[in-house]
Motif scaffolding. Structure first.
Motif, PDB file in Angstrom:
ATOM      1  N   MET A  61       0.843  -1.188   0.000  1.00  0.00           N
ATOM      2  CA  MET A  61       0.000   0.000   0.000  1.00  0.00           C
ATOM      3  C   MET A  61       0.882   1.243   0.000  1.00  0.00           C
ATOM      4  O   MET A  61       1.895   1.290   0.670  1.00  0.00           O
ATOM      5  CB  MET A  61      -0.911   0.002   1.212  1.00  0.00           C
ATOM      6  N   ASP A  62       0.443   2.237  -0.732  1.00  0.00           N
ATOM      7  CA  ASP A  62       1.212   3.468  -0.877  1.00  0.00           C
ATOM      8  C   ASP A  62       0.644   4.632  -0.091  1.00  0.00           C
ATOM      9  O   ASP A  62       1.167   5.723  -0.151  1.00  0.00           O
ATOM     10  CB  ASP A  62       1.283   3.861  -2.352  1.00  0.00           C
ATOM     11  N   GLY A  63      -0.451   4.474   0.600  1.00  0.00           N
ATOM     12  CA  GLY A  63      -1.075   5.581   1.303  1.00  0.00           C
ATOM     13  C   GLY A  63      -2.138   6.230   0.450  1.00  0.00           C
ATOM     14  O   GLY A  63      -2.431   5.791  -0.655  1.00  0.00           O
ATOM     15  N   VAL A  64      -2.744   7.281   0.975  1.00  0.00           N
ATOM     16  CA  VAL A  64      -3.758   8.018   0.233  1.00  0.00           C
ATOM     17  C   VAL A  64      -3.056   8.782  -0.886  1.00  0.00           C
ATOM     18  O   VAL A  64      -2.134   9.553  -0.638  1.00  0.00           O
ATOM     19  CB  VAL A  64      -4.531   8.990   1.154  1.00  0.00           C
ATOM     20  N   ILE A  65      -3.489   8.539  -2.089  1.00  0.00           N
ATOM     21  CA  ILE A  65      -2.879   9.169  -3.262  1.00  0.00           C
ATOM     22  C   ILE A  65      -3.979   9.878  -4.044  1.00  0.00           C
ATOM     23  O   ILE A  65      -5.055   9.325  -4.237  1.00  0.00           O
ATOM     24  CB  ILE A  65      -2.240   8.118  -4.189  1.00  0.00           C
ATOM     25  N   ILE A  66      -3.682  11.075  -4.488  1.00  0.00           N
ATOM     26  CA  ILE A  66      -4.554  11.731  -5.458  1.00  0.00           C
ATOM     27  C   ILE A  66      -3.820  11.650  -6.783  1.00  0.00           C
ATOM     28  O   ILE A  66      -2.740  12.211  -6.940  1.00  0.00           O
ATOM     29  CB  ILE A  66      -4.875  13.173  -5.070  1.00  0.00           C
ATOM     30  N   ARG A  67      -4.378  10.891  -7.717  1.00  0.00           N
ATOM     31  CA  ARG A  67      -3.763  10.697  -9.029  1.00  0.00           C
ATOM     32  C   ARG A  67      -4.389  11.682 -10.009  1.00  0.00           C
ATOM     33  O   ARG A  67      -5.603  11.772 -10.125  1.00  0.00           O
ATOM     34  CB  ARG A  67      -3.960   9.265  -9.500  1.00  0.00           C
ATOM     35  N   VAL A  68      -3.519  12.417 -10.701  1.00  0.00           N
ATOM     36  CA  VAL A  68      -3.953  13.427 -11.676  1.00  0.00           C
ATOM     37  C   VAL A  68      -3.694  12.884 -13.071  1.00  0.00           C
ATOM     38  O   VAL A  68      -2.597  12.387 -13.355  1.00  0.00           O
ATOM     39  CB  VAL A  68      -3.163  14.742 -11.491  1.00  0.00           C
ATOM     40  N   ALA A  69      -4.675  12.968 -13.933  1.00  0.00           N
ATOM     41  CA  ALA A  69      -4.505  12.584 -15.333  1.00  0.00           C
ATOM     42  C   ALA A  69      -5.268  13.578 -16.202  1.00  0.00           C
ATOM     43  O   ALA A  69      -6.322  14.078 -15.808  1.00  0.00           O
ATOM     44  CB  ALA A  69      -5.018  11.175 -15.577  1.00  0.00           C
ATOM     45  N   VAL A  70      -4.714  13.874 -17.355  1.00  0.00           N
ATOM     46  CA  VAL A  70      -5.371  14.776 -18.297  1.00  0.00           C
ATOM     47  C   VAL A  70      -5.504  14.041 -19.626  1.00  0.00           C
ATOM     48  O   VAL A  70      -4.523  13.516 -20.151  1.00  0.00           O
ATOM     49  CB  VAL A  70      -4.574  16.082 -18.498  1.00  0.00           C
ATOM     50  N   ALA A  71      -6.718  13.987 -20.147  1.00  0.00           N
ATOM     51  CA  ALA A  71      -6.972  13.375 -21.448  1.00  0.00           C
ATOM     52  C   ALA A  71      -8.019  14.205 -22.165  1.00  0.00           C
ATOM     53  O   ALA A  71      -9.050  14.543 -21.585  1.00  0.00           O
ATOM     54  CB  ALA A  71      -7.451  11.938 -21.291  1.00  0.00           C
ATOM     55  N   ASP A  72      -7.717  14.544 -23.405  1.00  0.00           N
ATOM     56  CA  ASP A  72      -8.654  15.347 -24.201  1.00  0.00           C
ATOM     57  C   ASP A  72      -9.089  16.603 -23.463  1.00  0.00           C
ATOM     58  O   ASP A  72     -10.274  16.932 -23.418  1.00  0.00           O
ATOM     59  CB  ASP A  72      -9.879  14.510 -24.596  1.00  0.00           C
ATOM     60  N   ASP A  73      -8.137  17.279 -22.847  1.00  0.00           N
ATOM     61  CA  ASP A  73      -8.373  18.530 -22.122  1.00  0.00           C
ATOM     62  C   ASP A  73      -9.282  18.387 -20.904  1.00  0.00           C
ATOM     63  O   ASP A  73      -9.802  19.371 -20.393  1.00  0.00           O
ATOM     64  CB  ASP A  73      -8.931  19.615 -23.060  1.00  0.00           C
TER      65      ASP A  73
END
Length: 109
Positions: free
Chosen positions: A1-13
């Motif tokens: 486990m890596d802890g609480v993560i907020i993953r950001v991704a951008v696709a098609d603006d």
């Protein structure tokens, strides 16, 4: 486990923010594939601090963490875990925006 993560991704603006490992409160960070994705998420993530290799930290509004948790945020045990994480962050000086945001390390993965 890596802890609480907020993953950001951008696709098609479109900026997509997701909460990963929401039940592991031992660690907290924001991750993105590229630093430019964090810049695009700037309306939701506050005070993105830059370094020679790109953003190194940002302020995550506590309301955003709860929003991304969805129905889990209504669970009393989850809420207690979040409050304990926030309290720990406060003891380390990692609360920002008058206690409404948590400073998060940024990982470019």
């Amino acid at each position: 486990m890596d802890g609480v993560i907020i993953r950001v991704a951008v696709a098609d603006d479109v900026v997509d923010l997701r909460l990963v490992e929401p039940d592991d409160f031992r660690s907290f960070h924001v991750e993105a594939k590229e630093a430019q994705e964090l810049a695009r998420a700037g309306e939701r993530l506050l005070d993105v601090d830059g370094g020679p290799d790109g953003p190194m930290a940002c302020a995550v509004p506590i309301t955003l963490i709860r929003e991304l948790a969805g129905e889990r945020a209504a669970d009393p045990d989850w809420h207690t875990g979040l409050e304990q994480m926030i309290s720990y962050a406060g003891s380390k000086g990692w609360l920002l925006e008058r206690g409404t945001a948590v400073r998060a390390h940024v990982k470019i993965a």
